[in-house]
Motif scaffolding. Structure first.
Motif, PDB file in Angstrom:
ATOM      1  N   MET A   1       0.842  -1.196   0.000  1.00 52.86           N
ATOM      2  CA  MET A   1       0.000   0.000   0.000  1.00 52.86           C
ATOM      3  C   MET A   1       0.874   1.242   0.000  1.00 52.86           C
ATOM      4  N   LYS A   2       0.545   2.189  -0.886  1.00 55.52           N
ATOM      5  CA  LYS A   2       1.251   3.467  -0.933  1.00 55.52           C
ATOM      6  C   LYS A   2       0.516   4.454  -0.029  1.00 55.52           C
ATOM      7  N   VAL A   3       1.238   5.017   0.928  1.00 54.48           N
ATOM      8  CA  VAL A   3       0.656   5.908   1.921  1.00 54.48           C
ATOM      9  C   VAL A   3       1.417   7.223   1.920  1.00 54.48           C
ATOM     10  N   VAL A   4       0.694   8.339   1.842  1.00 49.62           N
ATOM     11  CA  VAL A   4       1.296   9.655   2.014  1.00 49.62           C
ATOM     12  C   VAL A   4       0.882  10.177   3.387  1.00 49.62           C
ATOM     13  N   ILE A   5       1.851  10.516   4.201  1.00 50.24           N
ATOM     14  CA  ILE A   5       1.610  11.092   5.522  1.00 50.24           C
ATOM     15  C   ILE A   5       1.917  12.571   5.449  1.00 50.24           C
ATOM     16  N   VAL A   6       0.922  13.402   5.727  1.00 46.77           N
ATOM     17  CA  VAL A   6       1.107  14.850   5.657  1.00 46.77           C
ATOM     18  C   VAL A   6       1.392  15.367   7.057  1.00 46.77           C
ATOM     19  N   GLY A   7       2.622  15.805   7.264  1.00 48.41           N
ATOM     20  CA  GLY A   7       3.055  16.301   8.562  1.00 48.41           C
ATOM     21  C   GLY A   7       4.301  15.574   9.030  1.00 48.41           C
ATOM     22  N   ALA A   8       5.382  16.335   9.256  1.00 52.33           N
ATOM     23  CA  ALA A   8       6.649  15.753   9.717  1.00 52.33           C
ATOM     24  C   ALA A   8       6.941  16.156  11.153  1.00 52.33           C
ATOM     25  N   GLY A   9       5.870  16.363  11.932  1.00 53.92           N
ATOM     26  CA  GLY A   9       6.029  16.539  13.367  1.00 53.92           C
ATOM     27  C   GLY A   9       6.060  15.189  14.047  1.00 53.92           C
ATOM     28  N   ILE A  10       5.904  15.177  15.357  1.00 59.21           N
ATOM     29  CA  ILE A  10       6.043  13.934  16.106  1.00 59.21           C
ATOM     30  C   ILE A  10       4.971  12.917  15.733  1.00 59.21           C
ATOM     31  N   ILE A  11       3.734  13.350  15.448  1.00 58.75           N
ATOM     32  CA  ILE A  11       2.679  12.404  15.086  1.00 58.75           C
ATOM     33  C   ILE A  11       2.958  11.800  13.713  1.00 58.75           C
ATOM     34  N   GLY A  12       3.265  12.644  12.738  1.00 63.13           N
ATOM     35  CA  GLY A  12       3.586  12.126  11.405  1.00 63.13           C
ATOM     36  C   GLY A  12       4.795  11.221  11.422  1.00 63.13           C
ATOM     37  N   ALA A  13       5.801  11.598  12.225  1.00 61.16           N
ATOM     38  CA  ALA A  13       7.018  10.781  12.321  1.00 61.16           C
ATOM     39  C   ALA A  13       6.713   9.408  12.899  1.00 61.16           C
ATOM     40  N   ALA A  14       5.874   9.378  13.949  1.00 62.16           N
ATOM     41  CA  ALA A  14       5.524   8.088  14.554  1.00 62.16           C
ATOM     42  C   ALA A  14       4.699   7.236  13.598  1.00 62.16           C
ATOM     43  N   CYS A  15       3.782   7.868  12.859  1.00 60.74           N
ATOM     44  CA  CYS A  15       3.005   7.120  11.860  1.00 60.74           C
ATOM     45  C   CYS A  15       3.920   6.548  10.796  1.00 60.74           C
ATOM     46  N   ALA A  16       4.889   7.354  10.345  1.00 57.76           N
ATOM     47  CA  ALA A  16       5.823   6.886   9.318  1.00 57.76           C
ATOM     48  C   ALA A  16       6.682   5.740   9.836  1.00 57.76           C
ATOM     49  N   PHE A  17       7.151   5.873  11.074  1.00 60.72           N
ATOM     50  CA  PHE A  17       8.003   4.849  11.672  1.00 60.72           C
ATOM     51  C   PHE A  17       7.284   3.499  11.731  1.00 60.72           C
ATOM     52  N   HIS A  18       6.060   3.502  12.230  1.00 62.04           N
ATOM     53  CA  HIS A  18       5.323   2.245  12.358  1.00 62.04           C
ATOM     54  C   HIS A  18       4.871   1.705  11.001  1.00 62.04           C
ATOM     55  N   ALA A  19       4.381   2.598  10.127  1.00 64.31           N
ATOM     56  CA  ALA A  19       3.897   2.141   8.824  1.00 64.31           C
ATOM     57  C   ALA A  19       5.025   1.581   7.970  1.00 64.31           C
ATOM     58  N   THR A 172      -6.413  13.122  -5.261  1.00 64.51           N
ATOM     59  CA  THR A 172      -6.934  12.751  -6.567  1.00 64.51           C
ATOM     60  C   THR A 172      -7.559  11.371  -6.443  1.00 64.51           C
ATOM     61  N   GLY A 173      -8.486  11.068  -7.325  1.00 65.55           N
ATOM     62  CA  GLY A 173      -9.161   9.779  -7.228  1.00 65.55           C
ATOM     63  C   GLY A 173      -9.779   9.365  -8.542  1.00 65.55           C
ATOM     64  N   ARG A 174     -10.241   8.117  -8.565  1.00 63.49           N
ATOM     65  CA  ARG A 174     -10.892   7.581  -9.752  1.00 63.49           C
ATOM     66  C   ARG A 174     -11.878   6.522  -9.286  1.00 63.49           C
ATOM     67  N   GLY A 175     -13.103   6.660  -9.702  1.00 64.23           N
ATOM     68  CA  GLY A 175     -14.118   5.675  -9.343  1.00 64.23           C
ATOM     69  C   GLY A 175     -14.390   5.608  -7.860  1.00 64.23           C
ATOM     70  N   GLY A 176     -14.307   6.751  -7.170  1.00 68.20           N
ATOM     71  CA  GLY A 176     -14.539   6.770  -5.736  1.00 68.20           C
ATOM     72  C   GLY A 176     -13.386   6.244  -4.921  1.00 68.20           C
ATOM     73  N   ARG A 177     -12.237   6.041  -5.570  1.00 67.09           N
ATOM     74  CA  ARG A 177     -11.065   5.499  -4.875  1.00 67.09           C
ATOM     75  C   ARG A 177      -9.931   6.507  -4.933  1.00 67.09           C
ATOM     76  N   LEU A 178      -9.257   6.720  -3.799  1.00 66.48           N
ATOM     77  CA  LEU A 178      -8.134   7.646  -3.754  1.00 66.48           C
ATOM     78  C   LEU A 178      -6.964   7.068  -4.538  1.00 66.48           C
ATOM     79  N   THR A 179      -6.356   7.900  -5.388  1.00 68.92           N
ATOM     80  CA  THR A 179      -5.219   7.433  -6.191  1.00 68.92           C
ATOM     81  C   THR A 179      -3.959   8.250  -5.961  1.00 68.92           C
ATOM     82  N   GLY A 180      -4.091   9.426  -5.330  1.00 66.57           N
ATOM     83  CA  GLY A 180      -2.889  10.227  -5.127  1.00 66.57           C
ATOM     84  C   GLY A 180      -3.154  11.476  -4.318  1.00 66.57           C
ATOM     85  N   VAL A 181      -2.070  12.154  -3.986  1.00 66.63           N
ATOM     86  CA  VAL A 181      -2.120  13.433  -3.280  1.00 66.63           C
ATOM     87  C   VAL A 181      -1.439  14.473  -4.156  1.00 66.63           C
ATOM     88  N   ARG A 182      -2.158  15.556  -4.435  1.00 66.80           N
ATOM     89  CA  ARG A 182      -1.595  16.636  -5.253  1.00 66.80           C
ATOM     90  C   ARG A 182      -0.972  17.680  -4.347  1.00 66.80           C
TER      91      ARG A 182
END
Length: 386
Positions: A1-19, A172-182
């Motif tokens: 799964m491709k995941v974009v995490i918006v935010g490089a503070g402590i919460i974003g960092a912890a999400c990135a670390f675990h993911a 961005t999305g297609r068919g009700g599904r998220l496909t990217g972050v602009r």
């Protein structure tokens, strides 16, 4: 799964670390440097002592374990993890009775909370005459920016990418599904999920992602003294701190919080007030915090302040963070609104978000999460924001 995490503070960092540790394809996006927002404006509290039994306390208990695991993996000195313990003191017998009842509820929920009759035996330099307090040996402290940077470096070692100086604009999305972050400059990052870890700006980012939230700023100040020999052994705060944290008042509230750091400086808080994003330095707030600290530790009257910093804590109207998938925008997962508890709650938030993305338990976190923290609580039955 491709995941974009918006935010490089402590919460974003912890999400990135675990993911990233779980094998997800992670990109962290932030318009500024690592930890430049609320993360850099806090004391680094990892607390159980200030939380009523409920979902936030359960999240804090999991986080406390995960902070120790992160310290074992990355080295506790990397982000100055100190298991110093907390000491909450009462100034009156009535306050001590209320504090004892609060501690009893916490003990029933699994927190170690030990009555203290002679606070001077715990803190020799504390003001005389205090009737007692409660010791919380599980309380700890980290250096927040170092912690965010360490978690992100570890995430990158697990394959994550870090993009700073770029803001998220929309999905961005297609068919009700998220496909990217602009991004704001028009670049599209492929993504099947996006995590809103934008802190105080989490409400605005949610709007851009099609999932608006009520996340508001609450200004807080911290004072820093000149370096000293070790004079304060624990994180020490007055019993009224808990009530002030839970207050929804718009006006200025202060409560005394004092602790030392490995570098010898003493950190003094805490204040909170709703003034929007007004960054002004208010000398009256500094004076109130200094007076409270000197009342608790009289030796501080002869100590110089070297700086005062302030920032904005992201809070929701019910004082609980928003963690979980948004039913209005498939693929959007929120992780924001932690107010002043974000440092302490970050690892469990990252584990919970990762469990939700994977659809299976991860590091002790259930993908079903905590219903009281889900964004659904802010929506009407028709799906509109309340």
């Amino acid at each position: 799964m491709k995941v974009v995490i918006v935010g490089a503070g402590i919460i974003g960092a912890a999400c990135a670390f675990h993911a990233a540790s779980a094998g997800l394809d992670v990109t962290v996006l932030d318009r500024g440097p690592v930890g430049a927002g609320t993360t850099s404006r806090g004391e680094g509290n990892v607390l159980l002592s200030d939380k009523e039994p409920g979902p936030e306390l359960e999240l804090a208990r999991l986080s406390r374990t995960l902070w120790d695991e992160a310290g074992a993996e990355l080295g506790p000195e990397t982000f100055e993890l100190q298991a110093k313990g907390g000491l909450v003191v009462a100034s009156t017998l009535e306050g001590l009775t209320a504090l004892g009842a609060f501690a009893a509820r916490q003990r029933a929920a699994g927190v170690r909370a030990e009555p203290v009759d002679e606070v001077a035996e715990w803190e020799p330099h504390i003001a005389p005459g205090l009737p007692g307090g409660v010791s919380y040996p599980q309380d700890a402290q980290v250096q927040p920016v170092l912690a965010a940077a360490a978690l992100l470096r570890a995430a990158v070692r697990h394959g994550a990418r870090l993009l700073t100086g770029e803001a998220a604009a929309a999905v961005t999305g297609r068919g009700g599904r998220l496909t990217g972050v602009r991004t704001a400059d028009g670049r599209v990052l492929p993504a099947e999920a996006v995590v809103n870890a934008a802190g105080t700006w989490g409400g605005e980012l949610g709007r851009r992602l099609g999932a608006p939230l009520t996340v508001l700023p609450r200004r807080g100040f911290v004072l820093v003294t000149q370096p000293l020999p070790r004079m304060i052994r624990h994180k020490v705060y007055s019993a009224d701190y808990v009530a002030n944290v839970a207050s929804s008042g718009a006006g200025l509230e202060t409560s005394c919080v004092v602790e030392g750091t490995p570098g010898g400086t003493v950190l003094i808080g805490a204040s909170r007030e709703r003034v929007g994003f007004d960054p002004a330095l208010d000398p009256a707030v500094v004076a109130r915090l200094a007076a409270g600290a000197c009342g608790l530790f009289p030796f501080l009257r002869d100590v110089q302040l070297i700086r005062a910093y302030r920032g904005f804590r992201p809070y929701c109207p019910d004082h609980l963070p928003v963690i979980g998938p948004d039913p209005r925008a498939p693929g959007v997962v929120h992780a924001c609104g932690h107010e002043g508890a974000g440092i302490g709650l970050a690892p469990a938030t990252g584990a919970l978000v990762t469990a939700q993305l994977l659809g299976r338990p991860w590091r002790g976190a259930d993908p079903a999460g905590y219903p009281a923290l889900l964004p659904d609580r802010f929506l009407t039955s028709g799906g509109a924001p309340r």
